[in-house]
Structures are given as structure tokens and as C-alpha cells.
Write a protein that holds these residues in place. Sequence first.
Motif, PDB file in Angstrom:
ATOM      1  N   ALA A 100      -2.220   1.611  -9.997  1.00 46.33           N
ATOM      2  CA  ALA A 100      -1.232   2.654  -9.708  1.00 46.33           C
ATOM      3  C   ALA A 100      -0.106   2.617 -10.734  1.00 46.33           C
ATOM      4  N   SER A 123       2.373   1.666  -3.433  1.00 43.65           N
ATOM      5  CA  SER A 123       1.351   2.104  -4.389  1.00 43.65           C
ATOM      6  C   SER A 123       1.003   3.577  -4.192  1.00 43.65           C
ATOM      7  N   LEU A 124       0.965   4.000  -2.925  1.00 41.61           N
ATOM      8  CA  LEU A 124       0.706   5.412  -2.642  1.00 41.61           C
ATOM      9  C   LEU A 124       1.806   6.275  -3.243  1.00 41.61           C
ATOM     10  N   TRP A 125       3.058   5.866  -3.041  1.00 35.93           N
ATOM     11  CA  TRP A 125       4.181   6.620  -3.606  1.00 35.93           C
ATOM     12  C   TRP A 125       4.082   6.664  -5.136  1.00 35.93           C
ATOM     13  N   LEU A 126       3.675   5.561  -5.749  1.00 32.67           N
ATOM     14  CA  LEU A 126       3.578   5.510  -7.201  1.00 32.67           C
ATOM     15  C   LEU A 126       2.500   6.470  -7.712  1.00 32.67           C
ATOM     16  N   MET A 127       1.396   6.573  -7.000  1.00 31.11           N
ATOM     17  CA  MET A 127       0.344   7.501  -7.415  1.00 31.11           C
ATOM     18  C   MET A 127       0.780   8.952  -7.236  1.00 31.11           C
ATOM     19  N   ASN A 159       0.823  -1.213   0.000  1.00 27.36           N
ATOM     20  CA  ASN A 159       0.000   0.000   0.000  1.00 27.36           C
ATOM     21  C   ASN A 159       0.857   1.263   0.000  1.00 27.36           C
ATOM     22  N   LEU A 219      -5.183  -2.294  -6.534  1.00 25.60           N
ATOM     23  CA  LEU A 219      -4.466  -1.071  -6.207  1.00 25.60           C
ATOM     24  C   LEU A 219      -3.127  -0.970  -6.926  1.00 25.60           C
ATOM     25  N   SER A 220      -2.271  -1.950  -6.766  1.00 26.28           N
ATOM     26  CA  SER A 220      -0.910  -1.847  -7.294  1.00 26.28           C
ATOM     27  C   SER A 220      -0.891  -1.823  -8.825  1.00 26.28           C
ATOM     28  N   ALA A 254       3.152   9.625 -10.016  1.00 24.73           N
ATOM     29  CA  ALA A 254       2.423   9.796 -11.270  1.00 24.73           C
ATOM     30  C   ALA A 254       1.874  11.210 -11.401  1.00 24.73           C
ATOM     31  N   GLY A 279      -1.362   3.894 -14.131  1.00 22.08           N
ATOM     32  CA  GLY A 279      -1.465   5.346 -14.131  1.00 22.08           C
ATOM     33  C   GLY A 279      -0.108   6.016 -14.230  1.00 22.08           C
ATOM     34  N   PHE A 280       0.868   5.473 -13.526  1.00 24.10           N
ATOM     35  CA  PHE A 280       2.230   6.028 -13.575  1.00 24.10           C
ATOM     36  C   PHE A 280       2.792   5.963 -14.988  1.00 24.10           C
TER      37      PHE A 280
END
Length: 423
Positions: free
Chosen positions: A108, A10-14, A7, A104-105, A17, A111-112
Motif C-alpha cells: 500500500a 492500509s485501506l486509507w493509504l490505498m 488494515n 499489505l502495508s 493513492a 503504491g501511494f
Amino acid sequence: MEQLTTNINSLWLMVAAALVLLMTPGVAFFYGGMVKAKSVISMMMMSFGAIALVAVLWVLYGYSMAFSTGSDWVIPGVVGNPFAHFGLINFLGAGSDGTLDPDLSSLAFAGFQATFAIITVALISGAIADRAKFGAWMIFAGVWVTFVYFPVAAWVFNLGEGNGWIQALGVNDFAGGTAVHINAGAAALALAIVLGRRVGFAKGMVRPHNVPLTLLGAALLWFGWFGFNAGSEAAVDGVAAIAWINTLAAPAAATLGWLVVEKLKDGKPTAIGAASGAVTGLVAITPACNILTPFWGMVLGVVAGAVCALAIDLKWKLGFDDSLDVVGVHFVGGWIGTLWIGLFGSGRGLLLGYGPESLGQQFIGAAAVTVFSFFSAALIGFVIQKTIGFRITSEDEVAGVDTAVHGEEGYYLTEQEELATRA
């Protein structure tokens, strides 16, 4: 704990992005300040048009073409099935009550990577500033991203079952030196040749109409580039941290390198030179940010800044009209950064005692993308030019692209100011 780590990553990836998406408006400002006042809307619209079009195509089928795995490859290692994840529907799932249960992952990451496709297309537009039709540009953008960028992204970034062929070769391109910058630079060169020179093509023919706008664009690019490079690790770890530090140090050193050369060559260091130097360093460090020590990252920055400050003058000597130096900055800078890995990359650099294999791999990857992108873009651009026309008329070019193509003006002057300007 494992789910928490997923999580957080994934947050960092969003977040990354969102930073990368901001880079495309940054490109719009960066390019917009350097063109004529009567072309600023046209220039910025090409970037905003790229955001709209490429985002839609990526969600529909671009991700599928770039990141298919296993049996979903159409040609293994080259291009995936555009319908494998059409509309990203495979990542949405459904709960027992019929509501969405998104992955989620996977979403994410999708989107990135979308933001990479967007900015790659936007970068090309600088080579054809002041003379391109918006509709023709949008057609080119849609065709080129489909048949060039999406497959090249598969070659370079696909780490799934089967791997992209450039990835499998052993090329280190952490964040897009080949897939983004060499790819865009080669296409930019092709389009500049196809569209031909602007009216009155000569050194010093156009002065940047709004230097602060270009500096703002460079600042937004640098800010967003931390997501571009550090986000490519797709995790919060030490590799992301070294990528972040190199994204600070290399462009800083490149700015100094560019300004020194500019001072020696032209007598004065300029704000446009500082902005261009910073972007050059960002370009050069992109493929190498995960594998260079900060020292070698800064040396790369100085070299890239100095070389690209000289390379931008090639268009005057060779006669191709690359309006805003996409070739001199992104193509040349991308090549320097990609080959630098084979010379000074940790654990593989030739000059660090690891033999020539890595340098050869880096060269093959860069050359393959160069040839494929250049000839593909030339063909697409040529067909558009010969059918609906890609270039505006000379009369409209002189009068101003903004009013001719968009029916708008970037700056509305009072009657007295307009008369003074004309005088």
C-alpha cells in the motif's frame, strides 16, 4: 486490534493513492485547457505518458532507490540499491501452498508513493507546452525520474534505518513541497531555458482555448489533493485530519488572494486566475499541512496566492518561456510553503518564538533540491536536444503540435467552421 488498525490504515493509504493518481489526469485537463486548441492532445499525452512510464519504473526499481534501508543504501541517506526490492518481489511472499502472500502495508505504501513520482514528472510538462516532441519528453521523463526524483524522494521521504539526509536534517516536508513542487519547478525552469521561447513569444500570445477544461482540471486536482496531503500520514488519526482541513482552507484563501491581486493588477478577476490560485494554495500547504493551525494555513494561502499571482509575470521580465507558469506556481509556491514552516510551524516557527534553526533547515532542504534538480534537468535536456532533438520545428509549432507529433486533432471542425476559423 493492532492488526485491525494496520488494515484500516492500509485501506486509507490505498484510497489516498487512488486520489493522488487522479491528480495526474487532473494536471492533463488543467494544462490542456490553457494551451492552443492545436496542442491539447500533445499537452495531455505528456501527463498520460508520465503515468505509464513512471509507474513501470517505480515498480521495477524506483521504490528500491527511494526507500532502501540499512545495508541496502548505496550511499547512505542519498540513494538506495535499485535491486533491493526489484519488481517489489520482496513484498509478495509465498504461502505454504505456493500462492502469493502479499505484505499489505508495504505494498500500500509503495503504491501511494508511486503516484507522487508520477505527478511530479507530469507537472514539469507545462513549462514546455506547444513545442516539445513526445518521444524526447518520454526519454527525459525516464532519465530525470531515475536520476533526480528517486534520489530526492530518498532524501525527503525515507524514514527507514539511516533516513534520507534531508529528513535527518530535521526538515519538515510532510507531503512534498521540496520533493514534488520545488523539484518539478526547478526542472521546469531548466527545460524552458533549454528549449527556448515559442514562436512569437510575448505577453498575451496565447489565450486558453478551453477555460472549462482548466477548471475541471483544477477541481480534480483539489479533490485528489486530500489524498496527497492527508494520505501522507499513512494513518487515520488527528494529523491526517488537520492535513485535510488545511487542504480545504489554504487553497480557498489562496484563490481569494490571487483574485484580489488579479483585479488590482489587470482590472478583472478571471476563471483561470481562480483555478491557478487554488492550485497555488494546494502547492504551498503541501509541506506544511501537518504543522500549521488552520488560521496560519489560511494566511499562508493568501500570501502564496498573492505572491504567485505576481510571480507568473517574471517570465516576461526575465525572458524564459515557462508556457503554463509551472515556475510561478509550483516553484515559487513550494518555496513559500517550505519556508513558512520555519516562520509559523507549530512548535518550531521563528515568529512563534522558537528561534531560527527550523527556518535554516527548511532553507537548506529547499535550496539543495533546487540546485540538484535544475542543473540535472538542464544537462539531461541539453543532451537530448543536441542528439535526437527535443523541440519540434517552428513550422510544426505554428501548424499545430497535435497533428505534427500525434497525427490527431483535439477538435474536428466541419468544413464551414474550418474556413471560418481560418478567415
